[in-house]
Design a protein around this motif. Structure first.
Motif, PDB file in Angstrom:
ATOM      1  N   VAL A  27      14.536  20.831 -23.587  1.00  0.00           N
ATOM      2  CA  VAL A  27      13.653  19.676 -23.700  1.00  0.00           C
ATOM      3  C   VAL A  27      12.996  19.657 -25.079  1.00  0.00           C
ATOM      4  CG1 VAL A  27      11.521  18.643 -22.844  1.00  0.00           C
ATOM      5  CG2 VAL A  27      13.221  19.464 -21.237  1.00  0.00           C
ATOM      6  N   GLY A  28      12.598  20.843 -25.565  1.00  0.00           N
ATOM      7  CA  GLY A  28      11.924  20.918 -26.844  1.00  0.00           C
ATOM      8  C   GLY A  28      12.761  20.503 -28.030  1.00  0.00           C
ATOM      9  N   TYR A  29      14.082  20.505 -27.869  1.00  0.00           N
ATOM     10  CA  TYR A  29      14.940  20.100 -28.969  1.00  0.00           C
ATOM     11  C   TYR A  29      14.809  18.617 -29.311  1.00  0.00           C
ATOM     12  CZ  TYR A  29      17.905  24.295 -29.165  1.00  0.00           C
ATOM     13  OH  TYR A  29      18.395  25.554 -29.341  1.00  0.00           O
ATOM     14  N   PHE A  30      14.517  17.794 -28.312  1.00  0.00           N
ATOM     15  CA  PHE A  30      14.547  16.358 -28.512  1.00  0.00           C
ATOM     16  C   PHE A  30      13.265  15.863 -29.157  1.00  0.00           C
ATOM     17  CE2 PHE A  30      17.505  17.107 -25.076  1.00  0.00           C
ATOM     18  CZ  PHE A  30      18.561  16.263 -25.373  1.00  0.00           C
ATOM     19  N   LEU A  31      13.311  15.656 -30.437  1.00  0.00           N
ATOM     20  CA  LEU A  31      12.150  15.124 -31.142  1.00  0.00           C
ATOM     21  C   LEU A  31      12.643  14.162 -32.210  1.00  0.00           C
ATOM     22  CD1 LEU A  31       9.068  15.296 -31.416  1.00  0.00           C
ATOM     23  CD2 LEU A  31       9.433  16.980 -33.219  1.00  0.00           C
ATOM     24  N   ALA A  32      12.120  12.960 -32.205  1.00  0.00           N
ATOM     25  CA  ALA A  32      12.521  11.961 -33.189  1.00  0.00           C
ATOM     26  C   ALA A  32      11.802  12.194 -34.515  1.00  0.00           C
ATOM     27  CB  ALA A  32      12.211  10.563 -32.652  1.00  0.00           C
ATOM     28  N   PRO A  33      12.375  11.743 -35.621  1.00  0.00           N
ATOM     29  CA  PRO A  33      11.864  12.086 -36.955  1.00  0.00           C
ATOM     30  C   PRO A  33      10.416  11.701 -37.227  1.00  0.00           C
ATOM     31  CG  PRO A  33      14.058  11.181 -37.109  1.00  0.00           C
ATOM     32  CD  PRO A  33      13.640  11.004 -35.684  1.00  0.00           C
ATOM     33  N   ASN A  34       9.949  10.583 -36.674  1.00  0.00           N
ATOM     34  CA  ASN A  34       8.613  10.102 -37.032  1.00  0.00           C
ATOM     35  C   ASN A  34       7.486  11.020 -36.583  1.00  0.00           C
ATOM     36  OD1 ASN A  34       9.747   7.890 -38.257  1.00  0.00           O
ATOM     37  ND2 ASN A  34       9.320   6.474 -36.591  1.00  0.00           N
ATOM     38  N   ALA A  35       7.739  11.899 -35.610  1.00  0.00           N
ATOM     39  CA  ALA A  35       6.715  12.842 -35.175  1.00  0.00           C
ATOM     40  C   ALA A  35       6.937  14.236 -35.750  1.00  0.00           C
ATOM     41  CB  ALA A  35       6.695  12.919 -33.645  1.00  0.00           C
ATOM     42  N   LEU A  36       7.984  14.399 -36.533  1.00  0.00           N
ATOM     43  CA  LEU A  36       8.354  15.727 -37.013  1.00  0.00           C
ATOM     44  C   LEU A  36       7.286  16.361 -37.891  1.00  0.00           C
ATOM     45  CD1 LEU A  36      10.492  17.938 -37.111  1.00  0.00           C
ATOM     46  CD2 LEU A  36      11.579  16.714 -39.007  1.00  0.00           C
ATOM     47  N   ALA A  37       6.693  15.567 -38.766  1.00  0.00           N
ATOM     48  CA  ALA A  37       5.673  16.106 -39.671  1.00  0.00           C
ATOM     49  C   ALA A  37       4.486  16.641 -38.884  1.00  0.00           C
ATOM     50  CB  ALA A  37       5.220  15.041 -40.653  1.00  0.00           C
ATOM     51  N   PHE A  38       4.092  15.914 -37.840  1.00  0.00           N
ATOM     52  CA  PHE A  38       2.973  16.372 -37.017  1.00  0.00           C
ATOM     53  C   PHE A  38       3.304  17.694 -36.339  1.00  0.00           C
ATOM     54  CE2 PHE A  38       1.115  16.756 -32.776  1.00  0.00           C
ATOM     55  CZ  PHE A  38      -0.229  16.805 -33.107  1.00  0.00           C
ATOM     56  N   VAL A  39       4.498  17.791 -35.781  1.00  0.00           N
ATOM     57  CA  VAL A  39       4.895  19.021 -35.100  1.00  0.00           C
ATOM     58  C   VAL A  39       4.893  20.199 -36.064  1.00  0.00           C
ATOM     59  CG1 VAL A  39       6.813  20.207 -33.968  1.00  0.00           C
ATOM     60  CG2 VAL A  39       6.215  17.884 -33.291  1.00  0.00           C
ATOM     61  N   LEU A 228       6.740   2.480 -21.414  1.00  0.00           N
ATOM     62  CA  LEU A 228       6.089   3.687 -21.903  1.00  0.00           C
ATOM     63  C   LEU A 228       5.201   3.392 -23.109  1.00  0.00           C
ATOM     64  CD1 LEU A 228       7.841   7.098 -22.431  1.00  0.00           C
ATOM     65  CD2 LEU A 228       6.742   5.988 -24.363  1.00  0.00           C
ATOM     66  N   GLU A 229       5.689   2.599 -24.032  1.00  0.00           N
ATOM     67  CA  GLU A 229       4.924   2.306 -25.243  1.00  0.00           C
ATOM     68  C   GLU A 229       3.614   1.606 -24.914  1.00  0.00           C
ATOM     69  OE1 GLU A 229       5.675  -0.459 -29.141  1.00  0.00           O
ATOM     70  OE2 GLU A 229       7.232   1.006 -28.623  1.00  0.00           O
ATOM     71  N   ASP A 230       3.663   0.608 -24.050  1.00  0.00           N
ATOM     72  CA  ASP A 230       2.446  -0.108 -23.643  1.00  0.00           C
ATOM     73  C   ASP A 230       1.445   0.844 -22.989  1.00  0.00           C
ATOM     74  OD1 ASP A 230       3.433  -2.756 -24.317  1.00  0.00           O
ATOM     75  OD2 ASP A 230       4.729  -2.573 -22.571  1.00  0.00           O
ATOM     76  N   GLU A 231       1.959   1.709 -22.145  1.00  0.00           N
ATOM     77  CA  GLU A 231       1.084   2.596 -21.397  1.00  0.00           C
ATOM     78  C   GLU A 231       0.323   3.555 -22.314  1.00  0.00           C
ATOM     79  OE1 GLU A 231       1.093   3.657 -17.341  1.00  0.00           O
ATOM     80  OE2 GLU A 231       2.207   5.471 -17.836  1.00  0.00           O
ATOM     81  N   ILE A 232       1.029   4.171 -23.250  1.00  0.00           N
ATOM     82  CA  ILE A 232       0.372   5.119 -24.146  1.00  0.00           C
ATOM     83  C   ILE A 232      -0.636   4.408 -25.034  1.00  0.00           C
ATOM     84  CG2 ILE A 232       0.721   6.779 -26.008  1.00  0.00           C
ATOM     85  CD1 ILE A 232       3.482   7.328 -24.852  1.00  0.00           C
ATOM     86  N   LYS A 233      -0.271   3.261 -25.556  1.00  0.00           N
ATOM     87  CA  LYS A 233      -1.198   2.517 -26.422  1.00  0.00           C
ATOM     88  C   LYS A 233      -2.474   2.155 -25.663  1.00  0.00           C
ATOM     89  CE  LYS A 233       2.164   0.574 -29.665  1.00  0.00           C
ATOM     90  NZ  LYS A 233       2.821  -0.659 -30.163  1.00  0.00           N
ATOM     91  N   VAL A 304       5.340   7.294 -30.076  1.00  0.00           N
ATOM     92  CA  VAL A 304       4.355   6.232 -29.826  1.00  0.00           C
ATOM     93  C   VAL A 304       2.962   6.698 -30.219  1.00  0.00           C
ATOM     94  CG1 VAL A 304       3.231   4.836 -28.061  1.00  0.00           C
ATOM     95  CG2 VAL A 304       5.706   5.126 -28.024  1.00  0.00           C
ATOM     96  N   ILE A 305       2.633   7.944 -29.902  1.00  0.00           N
ATOM     97  CA  ILE A 305       1.307   8.473 -30.233  1.00  0.00           C
ATOM     98  C   ILE A 305       1.063   8.446 -31.734  1.00  0.00           C
ATOM     99  CG2 ILE A 305      -0.175  10.529 -30.227  1.00  0.00           C
ATOM    100  CD1 ILE A 305       1.173  11.350 -27.596  1.00  0.00           C
ATOM    101  N   PHE A 306       2.069   8.842 -32.520  1.00  0.00           N
ATOM    102  CA  PHE A 306       1.836   9.041 -33.947  1.00  0.00           C
ATOM    103  C   PHE A 306       2.388   7.939 -34.846  1.00  0.00           C
ATOM    104  CE2 PHE A 306       1.669  13.238 -31.987  1.00  0.00           C
ATOM    105  CZ  PHE A 306       0.375  13.584 -32.358  1.00  0.00           C
ATOM    106  N   ASP A 307       3.298   7.112 -34.314  1.00  0.00           N
ATOM    107  CA  ASP A 307       3.873   6.063 -35.149  1.00  0.00           C
ATOM    108  C   ASP A 307       3.815   4.686 -34.528  1.00  0.00           C
ATOM    109  OD1 ASP A 307       4.855   7.671 -37.456  1.00  0.00           O
ATOM    110  OD2 ASP A 307       6.012   8.638 -35.886  1.00  0.00           O
ATOM    111  N   GLY A 308       3.316   4.592 -33.318  1.00  0.00           N
ATOM    112  CA  GLY A 308       3.105   3.283 -32.723  1.00  0.00           C
ATOM    113  C   GLY A 308       4.296   2.658 -32.031  1.00  0.00           C
TER     114      GLY A 308
END
Length: 313
Positions: A27-39, A228-233, A304-308
């Protein structure tokens, strides 16, 4: 359009804990690029600045002094009747005290981007999110019967175990050995291929939808058809003024996983080896689907948390 990134994993493949170390590392492998810097900035160098090793932290500490309070957050005890073909997860019935995985996901989602918290608190929140988004896809983490299968004796590849552990670890490890060259990294690669161009490609949009299959969560502010996007926002927008309220997405995910308790999980013959019989053959597609699904959802959740936006293919 961004592509999923496979994060490197530093520690060797090990055996032992829930949805096995292998499951959570996948599960931890799946991370999209826009959150990579935060991780990379949040996860410590001792965990290789990567979600792979960090994904199992919450399992490792839950029995340590001072962390016992976190144990109930890994599951929700669905008081249904899977042996009678009646599976369900209900927010009020099963998590009325708020001490379960459904509320935990909402709670740590608000914490992970809270700049008023310490770096340690933010790191812990991220690790909890990764863990819990994996756990909620495991059918026996969303089931009360026989303590989520922990009290049901079982065999896996000739070894004595229990039903919960067979799903958490035994069958996951055997699946990786049998079908993915004994490597969790290869397993993750294979799941990503199925998501991007294989059998899961047509399913991914539905994975990000949070339309309840039963009754909606009380106090939910989601508009019909929201995702999911609406819910987190909405959650992050309301966090400063309101108490953390239940989210629709985790409830839907728990219901999806719980449904397998009625069709696959408890459909065994007493005494059979769960890892060398038709039971195993029936379980592997469920394991693959749930790990792929929750990995994809994890990537979307963090983006969604870090890039909207979900920013996924």
């Amino acid at each position: 359009m961004s592509m999923l990134i496979l994060l490197p994993i530093a520690l060797a493949v090990s055996t032992v804990t829930a949805w096995g170390d292998l499951g959570h590392e996948t599960v931890g492998y799946f991370l999209a690029p826009n959150a990579l810097a935060f991780v990379k900035a949040t996860i410590s160098s001792s965990d290789d600045n990567s979600l792979g090793p960090a994904a199992i932290w919450a399992d490792e500490v839950k029995y340590d002094d001072g962390w016992e309070w976190s144990q109930p957050l890994h599951f929700v005890d669905a008081e249904d009747s899977p042996l009678d073909g009646s599976c369900s997860v209900e927010q009020t019935r099963d998590c009325g005290d708020g001490q379960c995985i459904l509320i935990a996901i909402a709670n740590y989602t608000t914490q992970v981007s809270d700049s008023s918290l310490s770096s340690t608190q933010i790191q812990d929140a991220l690790k909890f999110i990764v863990q819990f988004l994996g756990d909620i896809g495991q059918p026996l983490h969303v089931e009360a019967y026989e303590v989520g299968g922990n009290d049901i004796s079982a065999k896996c590849s000739g070894e004595s175990t229990n039903l919960h552990a067979a799903w958490d670890t035994g069958m996951v490890e055997k699946n990786i050995d049998d079908n993915h060259g004994g490597s969790s990294e290869t397993y993750a690669d294979d799941l990503v291929t199925e998501i991007k161009s294989g059998s899961y490609k047509s399913l991914t949009s539905s994975w990000l939808s949070c339309t309840s299959i039963t009754e909606p969560v009380s106090n939910s502010k989601r508009a019909p058809g929201a995702d999911l996007e609406d819910e987190i926002k909405n959650l992050l927008q309301d966090r400063a003024t309101e108490k953390i309220t239940p989210l629709e997405c985790p409830l839907v995910w728990a219901q999806e996983a719980n449904a397998f308790d009625c069709t696959v999980v408890f459909n065994y013959t007493k005494g059979e080896d769960l890892c060398t019989s038709s039971y195993y053959s029936n379980a592997v597609p469920v394991i693959d689907l749930q790990l792929a699904k929750q990995g994809y959802r994890l990537a979307a959740w963090l983006n969604v948390i870090f890039d909207g936006s979900t920013n996924l293919p």
